[in-house]
Design a protein around this motif. Structure first.
Motif, PDB file in Angstrom:
ATOM      1  N   GLU A 296       0.836  -1.207   0.000  1.00 13.70           N
ATOM      2  CA  GLU A 296       0.000   0.000   0.000  1.00 13.70           C
ATOM      3  C   GLU A 296       0.869   1.255   0.000  1.00 13.70           C
ATOM      4  O   GLU A 296       0.608   2.208  -0.746  1.00 13.70           O
ATOM      5  CB  GLU A 296      -0.918  -0.011   1.215  1.00 13.70           C
ATOM      6  N   GLU A 297       1.914   1.261   0.799  1.00 13.10           N
ATOM      7  CA  GLU A 297       2.837   2.391   0.835  1.00 13.10           C
ATOM      8  C   GLU A 297       3.554   2.556  -0.510  1.00 13.10           C
ATOM      9  O   GLU A 297       3.746   3.679  -0.993  1.00 13.10           O
ATOM     10  CB  GLU A 297       3.853   2.203   1.960  1.00 13.10           C
ATOM     11  N   TYR A 298       3.928   1.450  -1.132  1.00 11.63           N
ATOM     12  CA  TYR A 298       4.576   1.497  -2.445  1.00 11.63           C
ATOM     13  C   TYR A 298       3.624   2.110  -3.473  1.00 11.63           C
ATOM     14  O   TYR A 298       4.036   2.941  -4.299  1.00 11.63           O
ATOM     15  CB  TYR A 298       4.999   0.086  -2.866  1.00 11.63           C
ATOM     16  N   ILE A 299       2.349   1.719  -3.418  1.00  9.48           N
ATOM     17  CA  ILE A 299       1.354   2.262  -4.350  1.00  9.48           C
ATOM     18  C   ILE A 299       1.178   3.763  -4.110  1.00  9.48           C
ATOM     19  O   ILE A 299       1.115   4.549  -5.062  1.00  9.48           O
ATOM     20  CB  ILE A 299       0.017   1.513  -4.228  1.00  9.48           C
ATOM     21  N   ARG A 300       1.094   4.165  -2.855  1.00 11.81           N
ATOM     22  CA  ARG A 300       0.948   5.600  -2.542  1.00 11.81           C
ATOM     23  C   ARG A 300       2.143   6.400  -3.079  1.00 11.81           C
ATOM     24  O   ARG A 300       1.957   7.473  -3.665  1.00 11.81           O
ATOM     25  CB  ARG A 300       0.826   5.807  -1.041  1.00 11.81           C
ATOM     26  N   ASN A 301       3.336   5.884  -2.909  1.00 14.92           N
ATOM     27  CA  ASN A 301       4.530   6.557  -3.435  1.00 14.92           C
ATOM     28  C   ASN A 301       4.508   6.614  -4.954  1.00 14.92           C
ATOM     29  O   ASN A 301       4.878   7.625  -5.552  1.00 14.92           O
ATOM     30  CB  ASN A 301       5.805   5.867  -2.956  1.00 14.92           C
ATOM     31  N   PHE A 302       4.070   5.529  -5.584  1.00 11.15           N
ATOM     32  CA  PHE A 302       3.975   5.489  -7.045  1.00 11.15           C
ATOM     33  C   PHE A 302       3.030   6.577  -7.540  1.00 11.15           C
ATOM     34  O   PHE A 302       3.341   7.303  -8.487  1.00 11.15           O
ATOM     35  CB  PHE A 302       3.491   4.106  -7.507  1.00 11.15           C
ATOM     36  N   VAL A 303       1.875   6.686  -6.896  1.00 13.46           N
ATOM     37  CA  VAL A 303       0.878   7.686  -7.311  1.00 13.46           C
ATOM     38  C   VAL A 303       1.409   9.097  -7.086  1.00 13.46           C
ATOM     39  O   VAL A 303       1.202   9.985  -7.917  1.00 13.46           O
ATOM     40  CB  VAL A 303      -0.456   7.456  -6.548  1.00 13.46           C
ATOM     41  N   GLU A 304       2.109   9.297  -5.991  1.00 12.54           N
ATOM     42  CA  GLU A 304       2.659  10.619  -5.689  1.00 12.54           C
ATOM     43  C   GLU A 304       3.732  11.029  -6.696  1.00 12.54           C
ATOM     44  O   GLU A 304       3.776  12.176  -7.145  1.00 12.54           O
ATOM     45  CB  GLU A 304       3.245  10.602  -4.278  1.00 12.54           C
ATOM     46  N   ILE A 305       4.566  10.088  -7.065  1.00 13.56           N
ATOM     47  CA  ILE A 305       5.664  10.373  -7.991  1.00 13.56           C
ATOM     48  C   ILE A 305       5.182  10.450  -9.435  1.00 13.56           C
ATOM     49  O   ILE A 305       5.714  11.210 -10.237  1.00 13.56           O
ATOM     50  CB  ILE A 305       6.773   9.298  -7.856  1.00 13.56           C
ATOM     51  N   ASN A 306       4.159   9.667  -9.761  1.00 13.07           N
ATOM     52  CA  ASN A 306       3.666   9.569 -11.141  1.00 13.07           C
ATOM     53  C   ASN A 306       2.190   9.950 -11.235  1.00 13.07           C
ATOM     54  O   ASN A 306       1.349   9.101 -11.540  1.00 13.07           O
ATOM     55  CB  ASN A 306       3.834   8.136 -11.661  1.00 13.07           C
ATOM     56  N   PRO A 307       1.841  11.199 -10.994  1.00 15.93           N
ATOM     57  CA  PRO A 307       0.423  11.569 -11.087  1.00 15.93           C
ATOM     58  C   PRO A 307      -0.075  11.434 -12.525  1.00 15.93           C
ATOM     59  O   PRO A 307       0.649  11.730 -13.478  1.00 15.93           O
ATOM     60  CB  PRO A 307       0.398  13.025 -10.620  1.00 15.93           C
ATOM     61  N   ILE A 308      -1.283  10.932 -12.650  1.00 15.46           N
ATOM     62  CA  ILE A 308      -1.877  10.732 -13.971  1.00 15.46           C
ATOM     63  C   ILE A 308      -3.110  11.630 -14.049  1.00 15.46           C
ATOM     64  O   ILE A 308      -4.045  11.484 -13.255  1.00 15.46           O
ATOM     65  CB  ILE A 308      -2.278   9.262 -14.195  1.00 15.46           C
ATOM     66  N   ASP A 309      -3.108  12.569 -14.996  1.00 19.29           N
ATOM     67  CA  ASP A 309      -4.231  13.495 -15.145  1.00 19.29           C
ATOM     68  C   ASP A 309      -5.499  12.737 -15.530  1.00 19.29           C
ATOM     69  O   ASP A 309      -5.458  11.781 -16.314  1.00 19.29           O
ATOM     70  CB  ASP A 309      -3.922  14.541 -16.221  1.00 19.29           C
ATOM     71  N   SER A 310      -6.595  13.171 -14.965  1.00 21.11           N
ATOM     72  CA  SER A 310      -7.933  12.622 -15.236  1.00 21.11           C
ATOM     73  C   SER A 310      -7.968  11.094 -15.149  1.00 21.11           C
ATOM     74  O   SER A 310      -8.547  10.421 -15.991  1.00 21.11           O
ATOM     75  CB  SER A 310      -8.449  13.095 -16.603  1.00 21.11           C
ATOM     76  N   PHE A 311      -7.335  10.559 -14.126  1.00 21.09           N
ATOM     77  CA  PHE A 311      -7.327   9.113 -13.882  1.00 21.09           C
ATOM     78  C   PHE A 311      -7.911   8.887 -12.498  1.00 21.09           C
ATOM     79  O   PHE A 311      -7.387   9.404 -11.511  1.00 21.09           O
ATOM     80  CB  PHE A 311      -5.898   8.558 -13.967  1.00 21.09           C
ATOM     81  N   ASP A 312      -8.994   8.152 -12.435  1.00 22.90           N
ATOM     82  CA  ASP A 312      -9.685   7.900 -11.174  1.00 22.90           C
ATOM     83  C   ASP A 312      -9.072   6.658 -10.521  1.00 22.90           C
ATOM     84  O   ASP A 312      -9.458   5.531 -10.824  1.00 22.90           O
ATOM     85  CB  ASP A 312     -11.179   7.725 -11.426  1.00 22.90           C
ATOM     86  N   TYR A 313      -8.117   6.873  -9.630  1.00 21.22           N
ATOM     87  CA  TYR A 313      -7.390   5.783  -8.991  1.00 21.22           C
ATOM     88  C   TYR A 313      -8.330   4.857  -8.218  1.00 21.22           C
ATOM     89  O   TYR A 313      -8.201   3.641  -8.285  1.00 21.22           O
ATOM     90  CB  TYR A 313      -6.323   6.332  -8.045  1.00 21.22           C
ATOM     91  N   GLN A 314      -9.245   5.455  -7.484  1.00 20.26           N
ATOM     92  CA  GLN A 314     -10.166   4.669  -6.658  1.00 20.26           C
ATOM     93  C   GLN A 314     -11.027   3.761  -7.531  1.00 20.26           C
ATOM     94  O   GLN A 314     -11.209   2.587  -7.237  1.00 20.26           O
ATOM     95  CB  GLN A 314     -11.033   5.638  -5.855  1.00 20.26           C
ATOM     96  N   ARG A 315     -11.552   4.307  -8.619  1.00 16.51           N
ATOM     97  CA  ARG A 315     -12.404   3.528  -9.529  1.00 16.51           C
ATOM     98  C   ARG A 315     -11.599   2.404 -10.185  1.00 16.51           C
ATOM     99  O   ARG A 315     -12.067   1.281 -10.304  1.00 16.51           O
ATOM    100  CB  ARG A 315     -12.990   4.452 -10.594  1.00 16.51           C
ATOM    101  N   GLU A 316     -10.384   2.718 -10.602  1.00 17.44           N
ATOM    102  CA  GLU A 316      -9.540   1.695 -11.227  1.00 17.44           C
ATOM    103  C   GLU A 316      -9.203   0.578 -10.251  1.00 17.44           C
ATOM    104  O   GLU A 316      -9.190  -0.593 -10.622  1.00 17.44           O
ATOM    105  CB  GLU A 316      -8.253   2.317 -11.772  1.00 17.44           C
ATOM    106  N   ALA A 317      -8.956   0.935  -9.005  1.00 13.60           N
ATOM    107  CA  ALA A 317      -8.669  -0.088  -7.991  1.00 13.60           C
ATOM    108  C   ALA A 317      -9.886  -0.991  -7.801  1.00 13.60           C
ATOM    109  O   ALA A 317      -9.745  -2.215  -7.688  1.00 13.60           O
ATOM    110  CB  ALA A 317      -8.278   0.572  -6.671  1.00 13.60           C
ATOM    111  N   GLU A 318     -11.076  -0.416  -7.793  1.00 15.41           N
ATOM    112  CA  GLU A 318     -12.298  -1.223  -7.669  1.00 15.41           C
ATOM    113  C   GLU A 318     -12.486  -2.129  -8.890  1.00 15.41           C
ATOM    114  O   GLU A 318     -12.883  -3.287  -8.753  1.00 15.41           O
ATOM    115  CB  GLU A 318     -13.528  -0.322  -7.497  1.00 15.41           C
ATOM    116  N   LEU A 319     -12.213  -1.598 -10.065  1.00 15.38           N
ATOM    117  CA  LEU A 319     -12.332  -2.410 -11.280  1.00 15.38           C
ATOM    118  C   LEU A 319     -11.362  -3.587 -11.256  1.00 15.38           C
ATOM    119  O   LEU A 319     -11.719  -4.700 -11.653  1.00 15.38           O
ATOM    120  CB  LEU A 319     -12.096  -1.553 -12.531  1.00 15.38           C
TER     121      LEU A 319
END
Length: 98
Positions: A34-57
């Motif tokens: 989970e910490e690795y994923i949080r760091n990945f998202v922080e370092i690599n922000p993706i415009d108009s990408f719904d992280y929560q929705r993608e995780a649910e999918l």
């Protein structure tokens, strides 16, 4: 590999590890992922990408076998326990027999 796909396999790996009930330290590994994923998202922000929705999918639509395969990739990145890797490989062999 696209950032979106990297995020998806990281999340898949998280859910793959969560499938391994035989591993007593699973909660600590999940926290590390989970910490690795949080760091990945922080370092690599993706415009108009719904992280929560993608995780649910990923949680709902990706097969257990693929989640386990993703878990092997993620464990390699975080230098996870070889005991856990062996348990995942053992579980993957069960899918091959079916």
């Amino acid at each position: 590999m696209e950032l979106e796909n990297q995020f998806r396999y990281l999340v898949g790996g998280y859910y793959g590890v969560s499938l391994i009930d035989e591993y007593p330290l699973k909660e600590f590994v999940l926290k590390d992922i989970e910490e690795y994923i949080r760091n990945f998202v922080e370092i690599n922000p993706i415009d108009s990408f719904d992280y929560q929705r993608e995780a649910e999918l990923v949680k709902e639509n990706v097969s257990e076998r693929v989640k386990l395969q993703d878990a092997l990739l993620v464990l390699n990145k975080i230098h996870g326990s070889m005991d856990l890797v062996f348990l995942i490989k053992q579980k993957l062999k069960q899918y091959e027999r079916k």
